[in-house]
Enzyme design. Structure first.
Site, PDB file in Angstrom:
ATOM      1  N   ARG A   1      -1.717  -5.924  -8.686  1.00 39.98           N
ATOM      2  CA  ARG A   1      -0.636  -6.852  -8.381  1.00 39.98           C
ATOM      3  C   ARG A   1      -0.461  -7.893  -9.472  1.00 39.98           C
ATOM      4  NH1 ARG A   1      -3.094  -7.868  -2.554  1.00 39.98           N
ATOM      5  NH2 ARG A   1      -4.861  -7.825  -3.981  1.00 39.98           N
TER       6      ARG A   1
ATOM      7  N   SER B   1      -3.074  -7.626   2.751  1.00 38.88           N
ATOM      8  CA  SER B   1      -3.372  -7.544   4.186  1.00 38.88           C
ATOM      9  C   SER B   1      -3.889  -8.878   4.693  1.00 38.88           C
ATOM     10  CB  SER B   1      -4.420  -6.461   4.445  1.00 38.88           C
ATOM     11  OG  SER B   1      -3.933  -5.206   4.080  1.00 38.88           O
TER      12      SER B   1
ATOM     13  N   HIS C   1       0.841  -1.206   0.000  1.00 37.01           N
ATOM     14  CA  HIS C   1       0.000   0.000   0.000  1.00 37.01           C
ATOM     15  C   HIS C   1       0.873   1.252   0.000  1.00 37.01           C
ATOM     16  CE1 HIS C   1      -3.156  -2.515   2.384  1.00 37.01           C
ATOM     17  NE2 HIS C   1      -3.608  -2.362   1.153  1.00 37.01           N
TER      18      HIS C   1
ATOM     19  N   LYS D   1     -18.086  -5.727   7.621  1.00 36.02           N
ATOM     20  CA  LYS D   1     -16.837  -6.479   7.756  1.00 36.02           C
ATOM     21  C   LYS D   1     -16.401  -6.548   9.202  1.00 36.02           C
ATOM     22  CE  LYS D   1     -14.243  -6.358   3.430  1.00 36.02           C
ATOM     23  NZ  LYS D   1     -12.963  -5.998   2.815  1.00 36.02           N
TER      24      LYS D   1
HETATM   25  O1  PNS Z   1      -9.092  -2.776   0.365  1.00 38.43           O
HETATM   26  P1  PNS Z   1     -10.322  -3.215  -0.387  1.00 38.43           P
HETATM   27  O2  PNS Z   1     -11.256  -3.940   0.571  1.00 38.43           O
HETATM   28  O3  PNS Z   1      -9.997  -4.013  -1.605  1.00 38.43           O
HETATM   29  O4  PNS Z   1     -11.070  -1.876  -0.879  1.00 38.43           O
HETATM   30  C1  PNS Z   1     -12.284  -1.951  -1.604  1.00 38.43           C
HETATM   31  C2  PNS Z   1     -12.929  -0.568  -1.741  1.00 38.43           C
HETATM   32  C3  PNS Z   1     -13.004   0.144  -0.414  1.00 38.43           C
HETATM   33  C4  PNS Z   1     -12.083   0.266  -2.686  1.00 38.43           C
HETATM   34  C5  PNS Z   1     -14.338  -0.783  -2.354  1.00 38.43           C
HETATM   35  O5  PNS Z   1     -14.989  -1.773  -1.648  1.00 38.43           O
HETATM   36  C6  PNS Z   1     -15.204   0.478  -2.329  1.00 38.43           C
HETATM   37  O6  PNS Z   1     -14.953   1.410  -3.085  1.00 38.43           O
HETATM   38  N1  PNS Z   1     -16.220   0.498  -1.437  1.00 38.43           N
HETATM   39  C7  PNS Z   1     -17.090   1.642  -1.227  1.00 38.43           C
HETATM   40  C8  PNS Z   1     -18.533   1.337  -1.678  1.00 38.43           C
HETATM   41  C9  PNS Z   1     -18.670   1.528  -3.180  1.00 38.43           C
HETATM   42  O7  PNS Z   1     -18.421   2.591  -3.715  1.00 38.43           O
HETATM   43  N2  PNS Z   1     -19.086   0.446  -3.868  1.00 38.43           N
HETATM   44  C10 PNS Z   1     -19.235   0.423  -5.298  1.00 38.43           C
HETATM   45  C11 PNS Z   1     -17.925   0.062  -5.965  1.00 38.43           C
HETATM   46  S1  PNS Z   1     -18.056   0.103  -7.726  1.00 38.43           S
END
Ligand code: PNS
Length: 161
Positions: A90, A127, A17, A41
């Site tokens: 990645r 993570s 990150h 979560k």
């Molecule tokens: O670290 P992660 O869990 O891979 O991050 C995922 C994240 C936070 C980027 C994604 O879940 C997100 O943007 N969530 C916010 C809700 C949202 O906008 N959902 C629609 C995505 S197209």
């Protein structure tokens, strides 16, 4: 002002990150590291702990801001006048889902996503894997900042029998 947003769960922040955040800060005037508040979560670290670890890890990065958000990322991005969401890729396995999210975010609000290829040093790092290794007593030194190693050890310590 060009602003990047690096969204994620950051449970906990890893060196992968931090590599993306540091590189994004060279391309943008400001980088907002945005931690998703997701009641669905069950993270290992509370939101406050994750924010504190991110703050500590980015203390030397002047243009980096740590924040939390809930709801849709695009709503947050518009509120904060984000130029582009920046994500690390990645491997090909990341691509499908990241592409879907990027296209949905563009469809919803015209918010652009830019992908950075992850430094090969960290291409296997996540993570989730770090937590799994730590839970089983493995050594995660060098994969996360040293103070995060300590927090992981504290959090995963087995109570004496
Ligand atoms: O670290 P992660 O869990 O891979 O991050 C995922 C994240 C936070 C980027 C994604 O879940 C997100 O943007 N969530 C916010 C809700 C949202 O906008 N959902 C629609 C995505 S197209």
């Amino acid at each position: 002002m060009r602003t990047a947003c690096c969204p994620g769960t950051y449970d906990p922040v890893t060196n992968g990150h931090l590599d993306i955040v540091a590189r994004a800060s060279k391309c943008f005037d400001r980088v907002i590291v945005a931690v998703l508040i997701n009641p669905a979560k069950q993270p290992m670290f509370t939101l406050e702990e994750r924010l504190a670890m991110l703050k500590e890890a980015t203390v030397g990065m002047a243009s980096v801001e740590i924040d939390a958000f809930s709801g849709l990322l695009v709503d947050y991005a518009r509120r904060r006048e984000v130029t582009a969401i920046v994500k690390g890729l990645r491997a090909v396995s990341d691509f499908d889902y990241e592409l879907q999210m990027a296209q949905m975010n563009y469809r919803l609000a015209g918010v652009d996503t830019m992908f950075m290829t992850t430094n090969p040093t960290w291409s296997y790092l996540s993570s989730s894997l770090v937590k799994d290794v730590a839970r089983h007593g493995g050594d995660v030194t060098g994969l996360v900042p040293d103070f995060v190693v300590t927090r992981l050890r504290e959090r995963t310590a087995q109570p004496p029998a």
